[in-house]
Design an enzyme around this catalytic site. Structure first.
Site, mmCIF file in Angstrom:
data_model
loop_
_atom_site.group_PDB
_atom_site.id
_atom_site.type_symbol
_atom_site.label_atom_id
_atom_site.label_comp_id
_atom_site.label_asym_id
_atom_site.label_seq_id
_atom_site.Cartn_x
_atom_site.Cartn_y
_atom_site.Cartn_z
ATOM 1 N N SER A 111 0.867 -1.186 0.000
ATOM 2 C CA SER A 111 0.000 0.000 0.000
ATOM 3 C C SER A 111 0.897 1.228 0.000
ATOM 4 O O SER A 111 2.057 1.151 0.440
ATOM 5 C CB SER A 111 -0.863 -0.014 1.268
ATOM 6 N N TYR A 134 -2.092 -1.119 10.351
ATOM 7 C CA TYR A 134 -2.101 -1.311 8.891
ATOM 8 C C TYR A 134 -0.787 -0.795 8.278
ATOM 9 O O TYR A 134 -0.131 -1.501 7.507
ATOM 10 C CB TYR A 134 -3.302 -0.572 8.293
HETATM 11 P P1 NAI Z 1 -11.073 -6.133 -0.354
HETATM 12 O O1 NAI Z 1 -11.560 -5.928 1.020
HETATM 13 O O2 NAI Z 1 -12.065 -6.222 -1.454
HETATM 14 O O3 NAI Z 1 -10.125 -7.399 -0.463
HETATM 15 C C1 NAI Z 1 -9.446 -7.983 0.603
HETATM 16 C C2 NAI Z 1 -9.623 -9.473 0.461
HETATM 17 O O4 NAI Z 1 -8.850 -10.143 1.447
HETATM 18 C C3 NAI Z 1 -11.091 -9.900 0.651
HETATM 19 O O5 NAI Z 1 -11.467 -10.739 -0.422
HETATM 20 C C4 NAI Z 1 -11.065 -10.668 1.961
HETATM 21 O O6 NAI Z 1 -12.020 -11.716 2.011
HETATM 22 C C5 NAI Z 1 -9.631 -11.202 1.940
HETATM 23 N N1 NAI Z 1 -9.184 -11.606 3.265
HETATM 24 C C6 NAI Z 1 -9.246 -10.918 4.430
HETATM 25 N N2 NAI Z 1 -8.765 -11.665 5.439
HETATM 26 C C7 NAI Z 1 -8.380 -12.847 4.898
HETATM 27 C C8 NAI Z 1 -7.807 -14.029 5.412
HETATM 28 N N3 NAI Z 1 -7.518 -14.146 6.714
HETATM 29 N N4 NAI Z 1 -7.550 -15.042 4.557
HETATM 30 C C9 NAI Z 1 -7.826 -14.944 3.245
HETATM 31 N N5 NAI Z 1 -8.372 -13.849 2.700
HETATM 32 C C10 NAI Z 1 -8.647 -12.812 3.517
HETATM 33 O O7 NAI Z 1 -10.082 -4.911 -0.629
HETATM 34 P P2 NAI Z 1 -8.985 -4.744 -1.762
HETATM 35 O O8 NAI Z 1 -8.854 -3.301 -1.989
HETATM 36 O O9 NAI Z 1 -9.250 -5.609 -2.912
HETATM 37 O O10 NAI Z 1 -7.671 -5.203 -1.001
HETATM 38 C C11 NAI Z 1 -6.720 -6.092 -1.559
HETATM 39 C C12 NAI Z 1 -5.343 -5.732 -1.048
HETATM 40 O O11 NAI Z 1 -4.982 -4.453 -1.554
HETATM 41 C C13 NAI Z 1 -5.239 -5.636 0.472
HETATM 42 O O12 NAI Z 1 -4.010 -6.199 0.884
HETATM 43 C C14 NAI Z 1 -5.255 -4.142 0.723
HETATM 44 O O13 NAI Z 1 -4.615 -3.788 1.922
HETATM 45 C C15 NAI Z 1 -4.505 -3.651 -0.504
HETATM 46 N N6 NAI Z 1 -4.707 -2.250 -0.810
HETATM 47 C C16 NAI Z 1 -5.929 -1.785 -1.237
HETATM 48 C C17 NAI Z 1 -6.080 -0.445 -1.515
HETATM 49 C C18 NAI Z 1 -7.371 0.138 -1.983
HETATM 50 O O14 NAI Z 1 -7.496 1.378 -2.008
HETATM 51 N N7 NAI Z 1 -8.359 -0.651 -2.373
HETATM 52 C C19 NAI Z 1 -4.969 0.510 -1.363
HETATM 53 C C20 NAI Z 1 -3.747 -0.099 -0.929
HETATM 54 C C21 NAI Z 1 -3.628 -1.425 -0.667
#
Ligand code: NAI
Length: 261
Positions: free
Chosen positions: A145, A158
């Site tokens: 991130s 985070y």
């Molecule tokens: P999201 O909330 O849609 O995706 C996160 C995913 O991780 C979800 O599918 C959730 O079920 C899964 N997850 C959570 N805990 C878990 C576990 N214990 N085991 C397996 N899966 C688990 O959000 P997004 O944006 O798609 O996030 C994906 C990655 O991108 C994350 O690491 C987030 O920190 C990172 N990120 C996202 C940003 C954004 O603005 N959307 C910005 C910077 C980083």
């Protein structure tokens, strides 16, 4: 399109929503074999499998928790059983919650560190172990991130987890470069996914975020997926240990825009 990704086996954690789902679909368009890890039955992984198959790729999904050693092992075994290899591992699963640091409980701290940092460690470790054993010059991509470098009050756990991911990535890149295994990091800015849904549903809160982005818009998940396929493909063959900031300029001190300061 990246011809060399055709038929490659890619494992993506947290692929039931957001960036993971967008990356899975993009690898489908590249005709890769995609293994989706999802965490909740509510995730729309079934629709994603159909989208990938319609695009000419192959796909299979397994439920699992990235913080559990046995679930990561099962996920990688599942990929090998289904598609015969692991060429690309994308450690994407992540979570966040807002708490002022003086009220941050050890439970909240551990949860975020476990998912965002330990999950990346476990996925990287086991994928690299497999690649070494089978002499695969694979690619590991970790989802960090902009908060691996921008401090973020109320999200100390985070920011700490993502700073850890960046240094873990760089260390693994150095350690396995002689074996031809590349390890890179994607650091998105603000992207329109479920993690931000509540904030972006509030027009004022959304505008406050847009004001931090020199390019003036919230990123699309497809723009992050485009970074992932490039890092996975041999088009980036000489790139390892890199953190690719895909953030519309958010890390470039937007407060100084237009000659301020
Ligand atoms: P999201 O909330 O849609 O995706 C996160 C995913 O991780 C979800 O599918 C959730 O079920 C899964 N997850 C959570 N805990 C878990 C576990 N214990 N085991 C397996 N899966 C688990 O959000 P997004 O944006 O798609 O996030 C994906 C990655 O991108 C994350 O690491 C987030 O920190 C990172 N990120 C996202 C940003 C954004 O603005 N959307 C910005 C910077 C980083």
């Amino acid at each position: 399109m990246y011809e060399d990704l055709k038929g490659k086996v890619v494992v993506i954690t947290g692929a039931g929503t957001g960036l993971g789902k967008a990356m899975a679909e993009r690898f489908g368009k590249e005709k890769a074999k995609v293994v989706l890890n999802y965490h909740s039955e509510k995730n729309d992984y079934k629709e994603t499998i159909q989208t990938i198959e319609a695009a000419g790729g192959k796909a299979a999904a397994l439920k699992g928790d990235v913080t559990k050693e046995e679930d990561i092992k099962k996920l990688l075994d599942f990929a090998v059983e289904k598609f015969g290899s692991i060429d690309i591992m994308i450690n994407n699963a992540g979570m966040e919650n807002e708490v002022p640091s003086e009220k941050l409980t050890l439970e909240d701290w551990n949860k975020v560190i476990d998912v965002n940092l330990t999950g990346v460690f476990l996925g990287s470790r086991d994928a690299i172990d497999y690649m070494l054993e089978h002499d695969i010059k694979g690619s590991i991509i970790n989802m960090s991130s902009v908060h691996d470098r921008i401090p973020w009050p109320h999200f100390a756990h985070y920011a700490a987890s993502k700073g850890g991911v960046k240094m873990l990535t760089e260390t693994l890149a150095l350690e396995y470069a002689p074996k031809g295994i590349r390890v890179n990091n994607i650091s998105p800015g603000a992207i329109d996914t479920p993690i931000n849904a509540e904030k972006f549903n509030d027009p004022k809160a959304k505008q406050e975020v847009i004001d931090l982005i020199p390019m003036g818009y919230i990123g699309r998940p497809e723009e992050i997926a485009a970074c992932a396929v490039w890092l996975a493909s041999t088009e980036s063959s000489y790139v390892t240990g890199m953190t690719l900031y895909a953030d519309g300029g958010m890390t470039k001190y937007p407060g100084f825009q237009a000659g301020k300061g």
